[in-house]
Design a protein around this motif. Structure first.
Motif, short mmCIF file in Angstrom:
data_model
loop_
_atom_site.label_atom_id
_atom_site.label_comp_id
_atom_site.label_asym_id
_atom_site.label_seq_id
_atom_site.Cartn_x
_atom_site.Cartn_y
_atom_site.Cartn_z
N UNK A 115 16.89 10.08 59.68
CA UNK A 115 17.71 9.10 58.96
C UNK A 115 18.65 9.77 57.97
N UNK A 116 18.14 10.83 57.31
CA UNK A 116 18.98 11.57 56.38
C UNK A 116 20.18 12.19 57.06
N UNK A 117 19.97 12.71 58.27
CA UNK A 117 21.07 13.31 59.04
C UNK A 117 22.06 12.25 59.50
N UNK A 118 21.54 11.08 59.90
CA UNK A 118 22.41 10.00 60.38
C UNK A 118 23.35 9.53 59.27
N UNK A 119 22.79 9.23 58.11
CA UNK A 119 23.61 8.72 57.01
C UNK A 119 24.56 9.79 56.50
N UNK A 120 24.08 11.03 56.39
CA UNK A 120 24.96 12.12 55.94
C UNK A 120 26.09 12.37 56.92
N UNK A 146 20.18 4.04 51.62
CA UNK A 146 20.50 3.59 52.99
C UNK A 146 19.54 4.21 54.00
N UNK A 147 19.13 5.46 53.77
CA UNK A 147 18.16 6.11 54.66
C UNK A 147 16.85 5.32 54.65
N UNK A 148 16.38 4.92 53.47
CA UNK A 148 15.14 4.15 53.36
C UNK A 148 15.26 2.80 54.06
N UNK A 149 16.41 2.15 53.89
CA UNK A 149 16.63 0.86 54.54
C UNK A 149 16.67 1.05 56.06
N UNK A 150 17.37 2.10 56.51
CA UNK A 150 17.46 2.38 57.95
C UNK A 150 16.08 2.63 58.55
N UNK A 151 15.25 3.42 57.87
CA UNK A 151 13.91 3.71 58.38
C UNK A 151 13.09 2.43 58.50
N UNK A 152 13.21 1.55 57.52
CA UNK A 152 12.48 0.28 57.56
C UNK A 152 12.95 -0.59 58.72
N UNK A 153 14.25 -0.59 58.98
CA UNK A 153 14.80 -1.36 60.09
C UNK A 153 14.30 -0.80 61.42
N UNK A 154 14.29 0.52 61.54
CA UNK A 154 13.79 1.16 62.77
C UNK A 154 12.34 0.74 63.03
N UNK A 155 11.53 0.74 61.97
CA UNK A 155 10.12 0.35 62.10
C UNK A 155 10.01 -1.13 62.47
N UNK A 204 22.12 9.33 69.41
CA UNK A 204 20.94 10.07 69.90
C UNK A 204 19.82 10.03 68.86
N UNK A 205 20.16 10.25 67.60
CA UNK A 205 19.14 10.29 66.55
C UNK A 205 18.55 8.91 66.28
N UNK A 206 19.35 7.85 66.39
CA UNK A 206 18.82 6.49 66.21
C UNK A 206 17.83 6.16 67.32
N UNK A 207 18.20 6.49 68.55
CA UNK A 207 17.29 6.27 69.68
C UNK A 207 16.01 7.07 69.49
N UNK A 208 16.17 8.32 69.05
CA UNK A 208 15.00 9.18 68.82
C UNK A 208 14.10 8.59 67.73
#
Length: 394
Positions: free
Chosen positions: A203-208, A381-390, A34-38
């Motif tokens: 992203x912080x919530x996803x990785x945590x 990993x949060x920073x990498x995830x955010x960049x991938x989302x963008x 849900x959070x990735x889609x969001x």
């Protein structure tokens, strides 16, 4: 092809988080999906829609005006040192942090910030599936700062088990304080600053939720928030926040002098001995990560060098380096890389967070220091995830 690489990158990040998980059987997939889609939806709205453009222009305009007001104070004290139209990093970027800090103090003192932090945190907890305290803390980290956030929960910080303490510390490292947002906007495009702030939160919530999954007993999830301005007069509060802002500006300035000089020295020595600069070497090491973030291979080495600089030094040094060579990147690469830089994920943050917790509770501070590297791993990993989302929406 871009979508394929972004999907592969997303899977790699999730696998890397899974490998470091301390309780893999307890990972809950539904809130993570849900959070990735969001994140994707929010990134698309902010970067590709008229509403997003208007919203970001509005936020940028607010900070632009705040920086102009801050400049009046800086010019009154240091007038004449900077020629009209000139740019000096300390005066134009760092000293305005003092004024932003004052505004945060006023909003805190008038109970506006505590109200926002509490109720927005409660709303986010419904989405993330985490406790009310964790969700509140993420919002508080964003608004009051990386170290100050722990003061707002000091009544209960000594009672927290290590797993909940980790999540609180991870939020503090993954987000950025509003006091430095204006400074970021002088170095990279505001649209990427705002987008990174929003999606880093989730992203912080996803990785945590993958690295450190746990359930919170609703009966134990008591939100005891400390109002850090409640025992002060208004002018005492102003004085405290002015000095806090000045300390931040001076500390960042000192770190920049030290880190930039050190990097320059190391680059020179590496060039003499190996015929290649240290940053260029790190660029090769980080280039595969840049590639799975959606950056073309032809640009990944230079991008990797900036990513490594941010991790080893701090985001200001990396943003300064990016500004110097921004015109050598495609707009898409520039956007992906800019989002990566908007976080406190670097080695210095380990000491800042551990020190802030230790000041409130000696034992909890030692615990925070012990999982420092894991904090940095997760925040990166949060920073990498955010960049991938963008990368999906650019």
């Amino acid at each position: 092809m871009n979508y394929v690489i972004s999907i592969i990158g997303l899977l790699v990040v999730l696998i890397l988080a899974y490998v470091a998980s301390n309780n893999r059987k307890h990972i809950r997939l539904r809130p993570i999906i849900v959070m990735i889609v969001l994140q994707v939806i929010l990134a698309f709205i902010l970067l590709n829609t008229k509403f997003g453009l208007i919203f970001i222009k509005g936020v940028a305009s607010v900070f632009e005006h705040l920086l102009l007001y801050a400049a009046d104070g800086v010019n009154f004290v240091f007038g004449g040192l900077v020629p009209k139209g000139g740019f000096v990093f300390f005066f134009n970027v760092l000293l305005p942090i003092i004024f932003i800090s004052v505004l945060i103090g006023i909003l805190q003192y008038t109970k506006i910030l505590p109200f926002i932090m509490k109720w927005v945190g409660l709303l986010i907890s419904k989405i993330s599936g985490l406790g009310k305290l964790e969700s509140y803390n993420a919002i508080a980290s964003l608004l009051v700062g990386q170290s100050e956030v722990f003061i707002t929960v000091k009544k209960i910080i000594g009672k927290l088990p290590p797993n909940r303490l980790y999540t609180l510390c991870a939020s503090a490292m993954s987000t950025v304080s509003m006091s430095v947002v204006g400074a970021y906007m002088t170095l990279i495009q505001p649209r990427y600053v705002v987008t990174a702030i929003v999606i880093n939160l989730f992203g912080g919530f996803i990785i945590s939720s993958i690295i450190n999954p746990y359930d919170v007993d609703k009966n134990e999830d008591i939100l005891e928030v400390e109002d850090i301005g409640e025992k002060q007069t208004f002018f005492e509060m102003l004085g405290e926040y002015i000095l806090d802002g000045f300390k931040v500006a001076i500390i960042v300035a000192a770190m920049l002098i030290g880190f930039v000089a050190l990097i320059s020295f190391i680059n020179h020595m590496f060039s003499l001995i190996f015929g290649i600069t240290f940053q260029a070497l790190l660029g090769y090491v980080f280039s595969p990560i840049a590639f799975i973030m959606g950056i073309p291979w032809s640009e990944s080495i230079k991008a990797g060098g900036i990513m490594a600089t941010k991790l080893i030094t701090n985001e200001f040094v990396a943003m300064g380096d990016l500004a110097k060579i921004a015109n050598t990147f495609t707009p898409r690469t520039l956007g992906i890389l800019s989002v990566f830089l908007v976080s406190f994920a670097n080695f210095a943050s380990i000491g800042i967070i551990a020190g802030a917790v230790k000041a409130l509770n000696e034992n909890q501070g030692r615990i925070a220091a012990r999982f420092g590297l894991k904090l940095l791993y997760g925040a990166t990993l949060v920073s990498i995830l955010s960049s991938i989302i963008v990368s999906f929406v650019l």
